[in-house]
Design an enzyme around this catalytic site. Structure first.
Site: not given
Ligand SMILES: *Cc1c(COP(=O)(O)O)cnc(C)c1O
Length: 432
Positions: A254, A388, A334, A360-361, A293-294, A330
């Site tokens: 996150g 993403y 969002y 076309c959106e 992730g991100r 994205r």
């Molecule tokens: C998407 C997700 C992550 C990664 O989130 P990031 O914001 O990309 O770091 C980690 N754990 C779970 C369960 C997720 O669904």
């Protein structure tokens, strides 16, 4: 930690991206991006291996001397060439489908370091993950515990489980990417947690190994993490007092990145604070896991696109480019902001444009109210496009998904070829 200082009127670049301006042109790890776009065509994703490893190193420094496992949340970017970078660096993987597990194995990842998240795993996916010998199932409901236990028992196994708890803290991010509030579909409610652990411990096909949470994405302050950590540790106290030992504690992912001058804490600084809290509560020597992730890939990638036409209007000017919402979902999903910069900025008078794709959106926009001096045929980079974007890309409008390059110092590797129309038609059948 704001973006790199603008070079003499050239646009600002995100922190930790390995991007810079050389001779008035945008470079990634020393590779001239306009030349790569010319050679490989557009739209085109280009990633920096050094930027990924630099982002990972911040977490590794943060956990130095601790028993910690970093599981890359691969849904952010699941291309095999990207997974290889993290597998070779010793990472585990946080997966959300059987398809993602197959990708980890194809990229040489270690199944024992895989954790399987998600609210809706199928029986087939559970069986596949048990056969592969994954490290942990992150279970999100009481009903899922029962199913997983039955699937494991039928195989004569005990599935290793962690229960995802919903700490009910507000990560102060976009509602679509906040996951730890009690009205979200994710995790087991705080009040139900102890009962759920009792049930897990009693089921014959399960072996309790951990606890996990994940409160949202693009988080830019430490407070929601500290609050979630306190809530989770309160639960560990309760669960262990009930005689159920917890081997590992997984704090999810996150952490945010710099999209538009955002200033999230650096991973090592954030973990210095979190580890101080863990130490103070006596949990500093536990096995820890995280699922970023991100923050590992977001600023390691750009999407290159060419200006097709300029369309002046009464109230708005449109800059129509060859990338679209199918490549970069994205903004449409969002209302996310990505910096957009010309690869070779010109010094002429800037015009204000909405940068849009050909789909076309009306939702097919990439950036609104951007000022630059561009002409058809010029190329632009959409920044912070490592996470993403490609993993969410689709074939809407029968558009082939872009190719991907991985830059590693002097080397440029093609890690995905451009998808052809023949690729797209392959699984379809005409009626007799
Ligand atoms: C998407 C997700 C992550 C990664 O989130 P990031 O914001 O990309 O770091 C980690 N754990 C779970 C369960 C997720 O669904």
């Amino acid at each position: 930690m704001s973006g790199a200082a603008p070079t003499q009127g050239l646009p600002a670049l995100p922190a930790l991206s390995q991007l810079d301006w050389q001779d008035g042109q945008l470079h990634l790890e020393g590779a001239a991006l306009d030349a790569l776009a010319q050679q490989h065509g557009t739209p085109l994703f280009v990633y920096s291996k050094a930027a990924m490893l630099q982002a990972l190193a911040a977490y590794q420094r943060g956990f130095a001397g601790r028993n910690a496992q970093i599981c890359y949340a691969m849904k952010a970017n699941s291309s095999l060439g990207v997974l290889q970078v993290f597998a070779r660096a010793g990472c585990g993987f946080d997966i959300v489908s059987g398809g993602e597990l197959a990708r980890v194995l194809a990229a040489g990842g270690d199944a024992a370091k895989v954790i399987f998240s998600g609210v809706g795993k199928t029986r087939a996916e559970m069986a596949q993950a048990l056969d592969a010998g994954i490290g942990c199932f992150n279970v999100e409901s009481e009903a899922e515990l029962e199913v997983l236990s039955a699937v494991a028992q039928a195989k004569g196994q005990r599935a290793p489980v962690s229960i995802r708890v919903n700490p009910n803290v507000d990560p102060k991010t976009h509602p679509y990417i906040s996951t730890g509030l009690k009205d979200n579909k994710f995790g087991v409610a705080h009040e139900r947690t102890l009962a759920t652990y009792r049930r897990a411990a009693a089921l014959p096909g399960l072996r309790v190994v951990g606890i996990d949470c994940h409160i949202g994405s693009q988080i830019t302050e430490p407070t929601p993490y500290l609050d979630a950590m306190d809530r989770v540790l309160d639960l560990v106290d309760q669960i262990e007092a009930a005689g159920i030992p917890i081997d590992h504690i997984d704090f999810g992912g996150g952490l945010g990145i710099d999209y538009n001058g955002d200033t999230p804490p650096a991973a090592d600084a954030l973990w210095a604070q979190l580890l101080a809290r863990l130490d103070a509560r006596g949990y500093g020597q536990r096995k820890l896991m995280i699922e970023p992730g991100r923050s590992l890939v977001g600023n390691a990638g750009v999407c290159l696109t060419e200006v097709l036409v300029l369309k002046p209007g009464e109230h708005k000017n449109f800059c129509i480019v060859d990338a679209a919402m199918n490549d970069l979902p994205r903004p449409a999903m969002y209302e996310a902001f990505h910096r957009i910069v010309p690869l070779v900025p010109k010094a002429g008078a800037a015009t204000r444009y909405d940068v849009v794709g050909p789909i076309c959106e009306s939702g097919d926009w990439i950036g609104r109210d951007r000022d630059f001096d561009v002409a058809p045929g010029d190329r632009l980079a959409v920044l912070s496009a490592g996470a993403y974007c490609m993993s969410m890309a689709s074939n809407y409008n029968t558009r082939g998904r872009p190719p991907e390059l991985l830059v590693d110092g002097q080397k440029v590797m093609l890690i995905r070829e451009r998808e052809t129309v023949a690729d797209q038609l392959r699984n379809e059948r005409l009626q007799p």
